[in-house]
Write an enzyme that holds these catalytic residues in place. Structure first.
Site, PDB file in Angstrom:
ATOM      1  CB  THR A  35      37.011  97.555-104.002  1.00 44.32           C
ATOM      2  OG1 THR A  35      36.030  97.441-102.963  1.00 44.32           O
ATOM      3  CG2 THR A  35      38.377  97.833-103.384  1.00 44.32           C
ATOM      4  CE1 TYR A 140      38.993  91.138 -94.761  1.00 48.03           C
ATOM      5  CE2 TYR A 140      39.677  88.846 -94.760  1.00 48.03           C
ATOM      6  CZ  TYR A 140      38.729  89.810 -95.023  1.00 48.03           C
ATOM      7  OH  TYR A 140      37.496  89.446 -95.521  1.00 48.03           O
TER       8      TYR A 140
END
Length: 303
Positions: A35, A140
């Site tokens: 990313t 998450y």
């Protein structure tokens, strides 16, 4: 100072790299570029393209970091819902890997980027302080809580200082507009492209938005102040609808936006009490939301 920064080609990590380089520190970046972007990498820093779950012994052996600043992570809440094993491999196993190496090579200080926007879940008290019970609602969020507990477990009695920074919603230059967490940058890029901005649900969901430069300042102050767990936010709730209005003022014109279906897993309200960071770290948010968004808009208008 020898500083190893994971995720140093990413949004927040690259700004932290720049700050350490400016201080004259010797910086090594670890990033797999999944990313992050090479153009974010400071040319004065060393760089290893490698995953944090890989064997990093040779890197620690040769560099001998005094500081490990751990920002590499899988940050997409929806991806964590769809593939919790991938999320756990990156955010839990990767963190454990770094912690074991930090112990082996006697790192002086370990800084961990946690998520104040997810670890408290749907908090009943806003702004939410660090002693509020942890109640993550997504894989998450669970992975960030797990990371915090592994840090306490593995580094206790090791002589290694550790600091956990629970961030609000960080925004600013270099944020990836494809990231789900970057609603401000998503809106800005949509406006610049002449595309329609989509507000999920009624737009009254709130977050605590903090400029990346204030986030970087907290990371630097953490090195010279007592270790601990700190919320890093503004204590101000801002709704998505309010963001739209601020952007209208900054852009100086109307733009198209629409309401889409609500995201069922989305936390309704989030806001952080940063009193502890003020009292212990001598930190405070210095960038107002309007000036921060205006600066971010100028940045994306110029690239």
């Amino acid at each position: 100072m020898r500083v190893l920064i994971t995720g140093g080609a990413g949004f927040i990590g690259s700004h932290i790299v720049d700050a350490h380089i400016e201080k004259g520190d010797d910086v090594l970046i670890i990033d797999n570029l999944s990313t992050g972007f090479e153009e974010n990498i400071n040319k004065k820093a060393s760089f290893e393209k490698i995953d944090i779950i890989d064997d990093l012994h040779n890197i620690f052996e040769s560099f001998r970091p005094q500081i490990v600043n751990h920002h590499a992570a899988q940050i997409n809440v929806r991806r964590s819902e769809k593939d919790p094993i991938y999320d756990a491999r990156n955010n839990i196993i990767g963190t454990i890997n770094l912690l074991l190496l930090a112990k082996k090579y006697q790192v002086e200080h370990f800084i961990f980027a946690s998520s104040g926007g997810t670890v408290y879940g749907e908090a009943e008290i806003l702004p939410t302080a660090e002693d509020y019970h942890l109640n993550p609602l997504s894989p998450y969020g669970c992975s960030k809580v797990a990371g915090e507990f592994y840090i306490r477990s593995l580094l206790k009695d090791s002589g290694i200082k550790y600091t956990v920074l629970r961030y609000g919603n960080i925004y600013g230059p270099r944020q990836n507009p494809l990231s789900e967490a970057g609603v401000i940058v998503i809106f800005i890029t949509s406006i610049l492209k002449g595309e329609v901005c989509t507000i999920f649900g009624d737009g009254e969901q709130t977050r605590d938005y903090l400029h990346v430069y204030d986030c970087v300042a907290a990371n630097l102050l953490a090195l010279d102040h007592p270790p601990g767990i700190y919320n890093i936010g503004t204590g101000i709730e801002t709704s998505v609808n309010q963001l739209i209005e601020i952007l209208k003022e900054i852009v100086g014109r109307d733009f198209e936006y629409q309401h889409g279906p609500p995201r069922p897993e989305e936390i309704r309200k989030s806001c952080l009490d940063w009193k502890r960071a003020r009292e212990v770290l001598n930190w405070r948010p210095r960038t107002s939301l309007r000036s921060g968004i205006a600066e971010t808009y100028r940045y994306y208008s110029s690239i």
